[in-house]
Write an enzyme that holds these catalytic residues in place. Structure first.
Site, short mmCIF file in Angstrom:
data_model
loop_
_atom_site.label_atom_id
_atom_site.label_comp_id
_atom_site.label_asym_id
_atom_site.label_seq_id
_atom_site.Cartn_x
_atom_site.Cartn_y
_atom_site.Cartn_z
CG HIS A 44 -11.67 -1.06 -5.77
ND1 HIS A 44 -12.16 0.26 -5.95
CD2 HIS A 44 -10.40 -0.93 -5.96
CE1 HIS A 44 -10.83 1.17 -6.07
NE2 HIS A 44 -9.92 0.21 -5.92
CE LYS B 291 -3.59 7.97 -1.23
NZ LYS B 291 -3.68 6.48 -1.44
NE ARG C 240 -5.12 -1.04 -11.12
CZ ARG C 240 -5.09 0.37 -10.82
NH1 ARG C 240 -5.87 1.43 -11.21
NH2 ARG C 240 -4.07 0.55 -10.09
CB SER D 97 -9.82 5.85 -6.80
OG SER D 97 -10.24 4.67 -6.43
N1 COA Z 1 -9.73 -1.66 -10.00
C1 COA Z 1 -9.67 -0.63 -10.27
N2 COA Z 1 -8.74 0.35 -9.51
C2 COA Z 1 -7.84 -0.31 -8.63
C3 COA Z 1 -8.02 -1.78 -8.57
C4 COA Z 1 -8.79 -2.52 -9.31
N3 COA Z 1 -8.99 -3.85 -9.36
N4 COA Z 1 -6.81 -2.13 -7.64
C5 COA Z 1 -6.15 -0.77 -7.23
N5 COA Z 1 -6.81 0.38 -8.07
C6 COA Z 1 -6.59 1.56 -8.00
C7 COA Z 1 -7.21 2.51 -7.00
O1 COA Z 1 -8.46 2.91 -7.35
C8 COA Z 1 -5.96 3.36 -6.69
O2 COA Z 1 -6.23 4.55 -7.64
P1 COA Z 1 -5.69 5.83 -7.36
O3 COA Z 1 -4.15 5.57 -7.26
O4 COA Z 1 -5.69 6.48 -8.77
O5 COA Z 1 -6.10 6.47 -6.20
C9 COA Z 1 -4.81 2.64 -6.87
O6 COA Z 1 -5.17 1.50 -7.65
C10 COA Z 1 -4.10 2.16 -5.55
O7 COA Z 1 -5.12 2.08 -4.65
P2 COA Z 1 -5.33 1.11 -3.60
O8 COA Z 1 -5.59 -0.30 -3.97
O9 COA Z 1 -6.67 1.71 -2.80
O10 COA Z 1 -4.20 1.07 -2.69
P3 COA Z 1 -3.38 2.22 -1.75
O11 COA Z 1 -2.02 2.15 -2.52
O12 COA Z 1 -4.23 3.50 -1.73
O13 COA Z 1 -3.62 1.62 -0.39
C11 COA Z 1 -3.00 -0.08 1.37
C12 COA Z 1 -2.93 0.55 -0.01
C13 COA Z 1 -4.17 0.56 2.16
C14 COA Z 1 -3.24 -1.42 1.05
C15 COA Z 1 -1.72 0.12 2.08
O14 COA Z 1 -1.08 1.52 1.67
C16 COA Z 1 -1.71 -0.28 3.24
O15 COA Z 1 -1.82 -1.41 3.81
N6 COA Z 1 -1.53 0.79 4.29
C17 COA Z 1 -1.35 0.40 5.92
C18 COA Z 1 0.16 0.71 6.15
C19 COA Z 1 1.03 -0.46 6.10
O16 COA Z 1 0.50 -1.60 6.67
N7 COA Z 1 2.10 -0.34 5.68
C20 COA Z 1 3.24 -1.33 5.41
C21 COA Z 1 2.82 -2.12 4.38
S1 COA Z 1 3.52 -1.39 2.88
#
Ligand code: COA
Length: 163
Positions: free
Chosen positions: A17, A41, A90, A128
């Site tokens: 990140h 969550k 990724r 993560s």
């Molecule tokens: N390097 C390392 N890990 C990464 C990464 C990077 N560059 N990019 C993503 N990841 C990993 C994270 O660690 C996480 O790993 P895990 O699944 O093992 O925990 C995974 O990829 C995805 O995590 P993250 O990027 O935090 O996304 P998320 O899916 O948890 O959250 C939001 C996504 C918050 C952006 C999304 O849920 C959101 O916008 N929610 C609000 C509601 C909304 O607006 N909904 C309508 C749109 S669908």
């Protein structure tokens, strides 16, 4: 002013990140790192802990601000007046999920654009969940997370063992 939001769960923030933030912070004037506060969550760290770790890890990045948000991402973008959403890619496996999310966000708010930044090869395997698993079983996460996150993981799992 080119302002972007980099949203995620950040449970916890990893070097993957941070890499995306550093590369993004050079082409936007302001980057708001937005931690999703999603009570449904299950997370290892509370939203307050995640924000605190992110603030510590980004303290040398002057144009980065860390906030938490609840609800729709596009509403948060409007609230902070940002027209860009940044997401890291990724591998091809990330693409489908990210593409669907970008399309959903565009449907909700046509004026907010999603920009994808490809991960550096060093960080492609980091997530993560894998960090939490490695730390839980006593493996070293030293080169995968910022120092403050490593310390928080050590404390979290030490406290759990003592309970
Ligand atoms: N390097 C390392 N890990 C990464 C990464 C990077 N560059 N990019 C993503 N990841 C990993 C994270 O660690 C996480 O790993 P895990 O699944 O093992 O925990 C995974 O990829 C995805 O995590 P993250 O990027 O935090 O996304 P998320 O899916 O948890 O959250 C939001 C996504 C918050 C952006 C999304 O849920 C959101 O916008 N929610 C609000 C509601 C909304 O607006 N909904 C309508 C749109 S669908």
């Amino acid at each position: 002013m080119l302002k972007a939001v980099y949203p995620g769960s950040f449970d916890p923030v990893t070097n993957g990140h941070i890499d995306i933030m550093e590369r993004c912070a050079v082409f936007v004037e302001k980057l708001v790192v937005a931690v999703l506060d999603n009570p449904s969550k299950a997370s290892l760290f509370s939203v307050e802990e995640r924000v605190a770790m992110l603030k510590e890890a980004t303290r040398n990045m002057p144009n980065v601000e860390v906030r938490s948000f609840y609800g729709l991402l596009v509403d948060f973008c409007r609230q902070v007046d940002a027209g860009l959403v940044i997401r890291g890619l990724r591998a091809v496996t990330d693409f489908e999920y990210e593409f669907k999310m970008a399309l959903a966000n565009r449907k909700l708010a046509e004026d907010i654009e999603t920009v994808f930044i490809s991960s550096s090869s060093d960080n492609m395997f980091i997530s993560s969940s894998s960090i939490k698993e490695i730390a839980m079983f006593g493996g070293s996460v030293e080169d995968m997370v910022p120092e403050c996150v490593k310390n928080c993981l050590d404390r979290k799992f030490k406290n759990r063992e003592e309970k």
